[in-house]
Design a protein around this motif. Sequence first.
Motif, short mmCIF file in Angstrom:
data_model
loop_
_atom_site.label_atom_id
_atom_site.label_comp_id
_atom_site.label_asym_id
_atom_site.label_seq_id
_atom_site.Cartn_x
_atom_site.Cartn_y
_atom_site.Cartn_z
N ARG A 1 -57.59 38.77 -92.88
CA ARG A 1 -58.76 39.00 -93.74
C ARG A 1 -60.02 38.45 -93.07
NH1 ARG A 1 -60.62 34.63 -95.62
NH2 ARG A 1 -58.99 34.05 -97.08
N ASP A 2 -59.90 37.29 -92.46
CA ASP A 2 -61.05 36.70 -91.77
C ASP A 2 -61.46 37.51 -90.54
OD1 ASP A 2 -61.55 34.53 -93.36
OD2 ASP A 2 -60.30 33.15 -92.20
N GLU A 3 -60.47 38.03 -89.85
CA GLU A 3 -60.75 38.61 -88.54
C GLU A 3 -60.98 40.11 -88.56
OE1 GLU A 3 -61.44 36.85 -86.01
OE2 GLU A 3 -60.84 34.89 -86.79
N SER A 4 -60.72 40.76 -89.69
CA SER A 4 -61.05 42.19 -89.79
C SER A 4 -62.53 42.37 -89.52
CB SER A 4 -60.72 42.69 -91.20
OG SER A 4 -61.31 43.97 -91.42
N CYS A 5 -62.88 43.37 -88.71
CA CYS A 5 -64.30 43.55 -88.42
C CYS A 5 -65.02 44.13 -89.62
CB CYS A 5 -64.49 44.43 -87.19
SG CYS A 5 -64.29 46.21 -87.47
N GLY A 6 -64.29 44.81 -90.50
CA GLY A 6 -64.90 45.36 -91.70
C GLY A 6 -65.33 46.81 -91.57
N VAL B 1 -57.71 42.13 -97.79
CA VAL B 1 -58.05 41.32 -98.97
C VAL B 1 -57.00 41.53 -100.07
CG1 VAL B 1 -59.73 40.99 -100.82
CG2 VAL B 1 -60.51 41.30 -98.47
N GLY C 1 -65.88 33.84 -80.95
CA GLY C 1 -65.10 33.64 -82.15
C GLY C 1 -64.88 34.92 -82.92
N ALA C 2 -64.14 35.85 -82.33
CA ALA C 2 -63.81 37.10 -83.01
C ALA C 2 -62.55 37.67 -82.36
CB ALA C 2 -64.95 38.11 -82.93
N ARG D 1 -60.49 46.61 -94.03
CA ARG D 1 -61.48 45.74 -94.69
C ARG D 1 -61.02 45.34 -96.08
NH1 ARG D 1 -65.90 49.01 -94.94
NH2 ARG D 1 -65.78 49.50 -97.15
N VAL D 2 -60.58 46.33 -96.87
CA VAL D 2 -60.15 46.02 -98.23
C VAL D 2 -58.66 45.71 -98.26
CG1 VAL D 2 -60.19 46.78 -100.62
CG2 VAL D 2 -61.94 47.61 -99.05
N GLY E 1 -72.54 40.33 -91.17
CA GLY E 1 -71.29 39.76 -91.64
C GLY E 1 -70.09 40.50 -91.06
N ARG E 2 -68.92 40.11 -91.53
CA ARG E 2 -67.69 40.67 -90.94
C ARG E 2 -66.66 40.85 -92.04
NH1 ARG E 2 -65.43 37.14 -86.13
NH2 ARG E 2 -64.12 36.14 -87.67
N GLY E 3 -65.73 41.76 -91.84
CA GLY E 3 -64.63 41.94 -92.78
C GLY E 3 -65.15 42.33 -94.15
N GLY F 1 -67.75 34.20 -85.30
CA GLY F 1 -67.41 32.99 -86.03
C GLY F 1 -68.02 31.71 -85.48
N PHE G 1 -71.71 38.42 -86.95
CA PHE G 1 -70.37 38.96 -86.70
C PHE G 1 -69.44 37.88 -86.13
CE2 PHE G 1 -67.17 41.18 -84.18
CZ PHE G 1 -66.78 42.19 -85.05
#
Lengths: 571, 291
Positions: free
Chosen positions: A500-505, A515, A340-341, A511-512, B180-182, A87, A85
Amino acid sequence: MDLKTREVEPTPAERAAIDAVLGTDESQGAHDRTGGQSSRVRRHLLLPTLHALNDRVGWISPPAIDHVAERLDVSPAEIHGVVTFYGLFSTHERPARQVHVCVDLVCRIEGGTRILPDGAHPSPCLGMCEQAPAVLVTDAGDPGRRTAMGGVMGDQLKELAAGMPVSAPERRTTASVPQAADPGLVLLRRAGGGDPLDFDAWVADGGLRALDRAREVGPEGVIELIDAAGLLGRGGAAFPTARKWRAVRGQGATPRHLVCNADESEPGTFKDRVLIENDPFALLESMTIAALAADCARGWIYLRGEYPGVEATLMSAIERFRAEGILGADFDITIRRGAGAYICGEETAIFNSIEGFRGEPRNKPPYPFEVGLFGAPTVVNNVETLMNVPSIVLGRTTSNRRLFCLSGAVAVPGVYEVELGLTLGDLIGLAGGLRPGSELQAILLGGAAGRYVAPDATDLVLDDDSIRAAGLTLGSGVVMVVDQHVDLVDQIRRIAAFFRDESCGQCVPCRVGTVRQEEVLERLANGVRDGQVELLADIGRAMTDASICGLGQTAHHAIESAVVTLGVFRR
Amino acid sequence: MNDVPVSIRDTDPLPTVTATIDGADVTVAAGTTILQACGGRDGEIPTLCYGDTITPKNACRLCVVEVEGSRALAPACSRPVEADMVVRTRSERVDHARRMVLEFLGSSVDLSLTANVTAWNAQYGVDLDRYGADAATVARPVKVDNDLYVRDYSKCILCYQCVDACGEQWQHSFVIEIAGRGFDAHVSTEHDVTLPDSACVYCGNCIQVCPTGALVPAVEFDMRAAGTWDEDRQVVTETICGFCGVGCGLELHVQDNTIVKVTSPPDNPITHGNLCIKGRFGFQHAQNRPG
């Protein structure tokens, strides 16, 4: 739960790193007596343990994960989920020297669009925008070293990536606080005034007086003073601080927690770093007062992992406070280093991160004042919010003083402390105005989660009501001045990449959506126009409306303002 | 434990709250979610990540509704009804968010085995073409690493249900977690080891809760690949598992006089939809026919 690991021993260095955090006692007896509970209650030590591994060997290997799993009675899959999770961690072996090069908004202007040398890799904003371009150099070893450096240009970057030894950076207080020594300063009053870790000098200069006063007037008295001053949270949401403290104080469950949010990661923001670097004791005093008022027994400072200097300063300050007996008895403070998040600055993601989980935001309600850190009532306050407390308690100020992070095309970038009510133009004037030869193209207010305003917005009055009426936010106080040399399309594509990089998803819209937003911007940048601006607006609206947390809800704002207000694709 | 307030007796009515949902006053027991107040999964509010037996993660955001006074939309699956709350389950704003969630998922995930999606796409005016042929997807190779089930994460919407079923909500095996993330977030074992190398006990409770067919029994996967899987020809027979004394309820899915899948009803009071490796996969001995 039956742990299954691969029974491959960690290396001696890995074991030493793990033991340094978890201790060497691996008595199976205690584990078995409690069915593993005695191990699992220490899960909050997961992040410090992973940091210890990363600092020592530079990456988190499968045997190391397995060994940590056995020590904490947490499944390897869960730990793998946590490691991946963040960075700053890697599950792949990598060189001991890592050079994290800021490629965010200010640094990409100051450093040009840099082709990174081998051994260096891109990083989101490192919070050193007034010293751009910035890098964070990490050297795994015993001890590991982490060094944040500003003003790193091409050749030096190459040398760093090639392994050149790093010397400790000089303190640059006056560079970061151009107003240093101005007698009117309140929050930054100690800036440039000698060693910030000189406890006696700090006390002689009025340190601890606010804490004494707080003890005299008692918790309710403190809350009333904060209430009367109208202090609003500086983390971006502008929630009344007194109401938060009172709500936590009114909860039955104990122990209550106080979390100082020092995960300053909003691109363009560096005020919390500068505040702590210049006046670490004041933050600890503020937290002690807040804990008294909200009746919290445990304090936490969640500090972003990219601020090694601040961490060292805070650790020294906490040790001194303990030695003086101010911390340790009724209230103590623990530093938690982020990894790093950006999302961990969200007020509930910060709990998950401290507890040793993936830093995903939680569902609200319940709100932190009821169910927060470790399920207990919790106050979360930003550094700047807390730093307002002593002067309010002493009746020295109202709460209308705010910090702004000026960067970009101003003559003197840095942190500025002002009384709200001046105009944006006045503020830029305070920073010496535009650089010679610069013409104003736009100003980014509030960071990547804020909005751009056009050059005619310099008349805008900076106070909460006017800003809100204009549909803007002061956010974390970012004022990034963009001149005619800056490619705004490049800027907003970077903002899209950042989110996009920092979205936790966790949630679909963010998340989408982040992108898809980036993909549309790429098409627009390549000249495709057909329906793309409308699609971009559709994407942004869904992210704003339907995301779980503030990250997704604000991930379109700056881009929307650039497209709609500035018309970057109409040119 | 004598600290239960004496004022609460079994005969006392549960506390209720009254809210306005789509213009009508609705009175429900305190703690009821907006989704439950609107008929649950059989009601009009669409859901994807909401399952029968798992605490919702409200990750998909398809069920969002407007709650007056709330800046963002609220997930109906998780937001409890509060007194005097004013809720709109359909509005231009709600429909837009649902359309976009369906477009985001439809353009990035293989939803071919997800129930109701075709109808929702029509209902909310979904247009997947506008994302272009180069739109990023989660497509990745199918994982076939054991004899019992197949993991096709190209179909995964990250509803978290398998993770929670494997973890603290049901099985307590903690074999899979989000890594993973995002957009790179995905369900994974540690270091992506195969299931035989993991702590998996093959209970298959992750399959039971998967709403998109990302997790399917190997028999079903192979029959789908061969084009012989036909739910219209399947009969579901309820019975009790004979392996041990617990008495788990089984649903035998039978096609052409052959058991092709075993599930358990989510509302079964013994299993809540969960089974063990034997109940879910141990049915071949029932159909060892002379060759």
